[in-house]
Design an enzyme around this catalytic site. Structure first.
Site, PDB file in Angstrom:
ATOM      1  N   TYR A 141     -29.048  22.528  -7.487  1.00  0.00           N
ATOM      2  CA  TYR A 141     -28.920  22.576  -6.023  1.00  0.00           C
ATOM      3  C   TYR A 141     -28.415  24.033  -5.850  1.00  0.00           C
ATOM      4  O   TYR A 141     -28.375  24.623  -4.782  1.00  0.00           O
ATOM      5  CB  TYR A 141     -28.039  21.720  -5.495  1.00  0.00           C
ATOM      6  N   LYS A 190     -31.243  14.296 -18.943  1.00  0.00           N
ATOM      7  CA  LYS A 190     -32.704  14.276 -19.262  1.00  0.00           C
ATOM      8  C   LYS A 190     -32.562  15.338 -20.535  1.00  0.00           C
ATOM      9  O   LYS A 190     -33.129  16.411 -20.346  1.00  0.00           O
ATOM     10  CB  LYS A 190     -33.431  14.984 -18.122  1.00  0.00           C
ATOM     11  N   ASP A 223     -35.228   9.070 -16.275  1.00  0.00           N
ATOM     12  CA  ASP A 223     -36.415   8.628 -16.235  1.00  0.00           C
ATOM     13  C   ASP A 223     -36.111   6.724 -16.330  1.00  0.00           C
ATOM     14  O   ASP A 223     -36.504   5.899 -15.541  1.00  0.00           O
ATOM     15  CB  ASP A 223     -37.684   8.973 -16.623  1.00  0.00           C
ATOM     16  N   ASP A 247     -28.705  12.500  -6.594  1.00  0.00           N
ATOM     17  CA  ASP A 247     -29.526  12.313  -5.251  1.00  0.00           C
ATOM     18  C   ASP A 247     -30.639  11.512  -5.231  1.00  0.00           C
ATOM     19  O   ASP A 247     -30.494  10.640  -4.372  1.00  0.00           O
ATOM     20  CB  ASP A 247     -29.885  13.822  -4.717  1.00  0.00           C
ATOM     21  N   ASP A 251     -30.506   7.003  -3.812  1.00  0.00           N
ATOM     22  CA  ASP A 251     -31.284   6.530  -2.687  1.00  0.00           C
ATOM     23  C   ASP A 251     -32.199   5.394  -3.381  1.00  0.00           C
ATOM     24  O   ASP A 251     -32.513   4.340  -2.684  1.00  0.00           O
ATOM     25  CB  ASP A 251     -32.404   7.787  -2.250  1.00  0.00           C
TER      26      ASP A 251
END
Ligand code: IPM
Ligand code: MG
Length: 357
Positions: A141, A190, A223, A247, A251
């Site tokens: 970000y 990751k 993932d 983020d 959600d």
């Protein structure tokens, strides 16, 4: 207690939901004998329209001198042109950075009454109670970004950077939060592909080994985490992860309790005012129609009472009032699942009425 609270209503449904949360805070202040005063400032698209900037200087100054900040939402199609000079979302990212709010707490908590509003089966989600800690002022970000080349050769990049100290502080906070809960922490990265994730994994493992040997700790790839959240959400207690993974995963996790409209968040730094907001966005499609769910923002106000003002009894009272309106069968459209729905204002009033008892 005297407290000065800054309201940043922002765009879309932001002003309507912030207004209901403010009324709830006023009720709390009256009921428990506190003295809260409020001032409202510009952020996001509305700030761009009136000042040209998504985060005017006087908004930052007001936030800095406040005890805590309650934000609605920013953004909307009006400001979505990809070639625009600035964007509403920049205001939100800037205020997080300016105030050093590196830790975003996103509790995923189920309300019993809403279990059947979730798109997932009751037997999968029942008992879910997860606290996400999303790193909020670093990572991709805030990485260097730019474009080069022309026409077919034009390319864009944005880099993901994490430093040791950035990882240490968020992992420490997450581990402490775990100690106050089920004593389990999951770090999501990751590391099979990304270098910053490999640094994250090393640093997190060291902090946990050296400082929190008592906390049960594991790592999951992002993932796989996306899958586990839907398949076995009950297995997680505290989850810590970087800015972008956080983020996306929050959600996704917001669907466990049935609606994004129910979830609050708190952004905290190392001292200074915290910023509280619903997880959902500005929902421009339903703005100004008195149908948005104000409960996420009201629950964010409860987090504000608890984390910034240390008023836990008051925070409990607000959360209890929210649980009460739900058990009384009151629903806004997003959680009504086709049955009768009430509006934003009526929902706010219902919470205030329960608080008065
Ligand atoms: C959030 C939002 C913001 C983010 C946007 C509006 C900049 O999606 O708080 O999750 O990506 O952080
Ligand atoms: Mg988001």
């Amino acid at each position: 207690m005297k407290a000065h609270l800054v309201l940043l209503p922002g765009d879309g449904i932001g002003p309507e939901i912030t207004e209901q949360a403010k009324l709830v805070l006023e009720k709390v202040s009256q009921k428990f004998g506190h003295d809260f005063d409020f001032s409202s400032h510009l952020i996001g698209g509305i700030a761009i329209d009136s000042t040209g900037e998504p985060l005017p200087e006087d908004t930052v100054a007001a936030c800095r001198s406040s005890d805590a900040i309650l934000l609605g939402a920013v953004g909307g199609p009006k400001w979505d042109d990809p070639s625009a000079k600035t964007r509403p979302e920049v205001g939100l990212l800037q205020i997080r950075k300016e105030l050093g709010l590196f830790a975003n707490l996103r509790p995923i908590r189920l309300f019993d009454e809403l279990v059947d509003a979730s798109p997932l089966k009751r037997e999968i989600i029942e008992g879910t109670d997860i606290l996400f800690l999303r790193e909020l002022t670093g990572g991709i970000y805030f990485g260097e970004a730019g474009r080069s080349g022309e026409a077919e050769e034009e390319a864009a990049f944005q880099s993901m950077v994490y430093s040791v100290s950035e990882v240490e502080r968020i992992v420490r906070l997450a581990a402490k939060a775990a100690q106050g809960r089920q004593n389990r922490l999951t770090s999501v990265d990751k590391a099979n592909v990304l270098e910053p994730s490999r640094l994250w994994r090393q640093v997190a493992a060291r902090v946990m080994r050296e400082e929190f040997p008592d906390v049960e700790y594991d790592v999951v790839l992002v993932d796989a985490m996306a899958m586990h959240l839907i398949n076995r959400p009950r297995d997680f207690d505290v989850v810590v992860t970087g800015n972008m993974f956080g983020d996306i995963l929050t959600d996704e996790a917001s669907m466990l309790p049935g609606s994004l409209g129910m979830l609050p968040s708190a952004s905290l730094g190392a001292g200074g005012p915290g910023l509280y907001e619903p997880i959902h966005g500005s929902a421009p499609d339903i703005a100004g129609q008195d149908i948005a769910n104000p409960l996420a923002t009201i629950l964010a106000a409860a987090m504000l009472l608890r984390h910034s003002l240390q008023l836990s009894e008051e925070a409990d009272a607000v959360e209890h009032a929210v649980a009460q309106v739900l058990s009384d069968g009151l629903r806004t459209a997003d959680i009504a699942r086709g049955s009768e729905a009430i509006g934003t204002v009526a929902m706010g009033e219902a919470v205030i009425e329960r608080l008065s008892k």
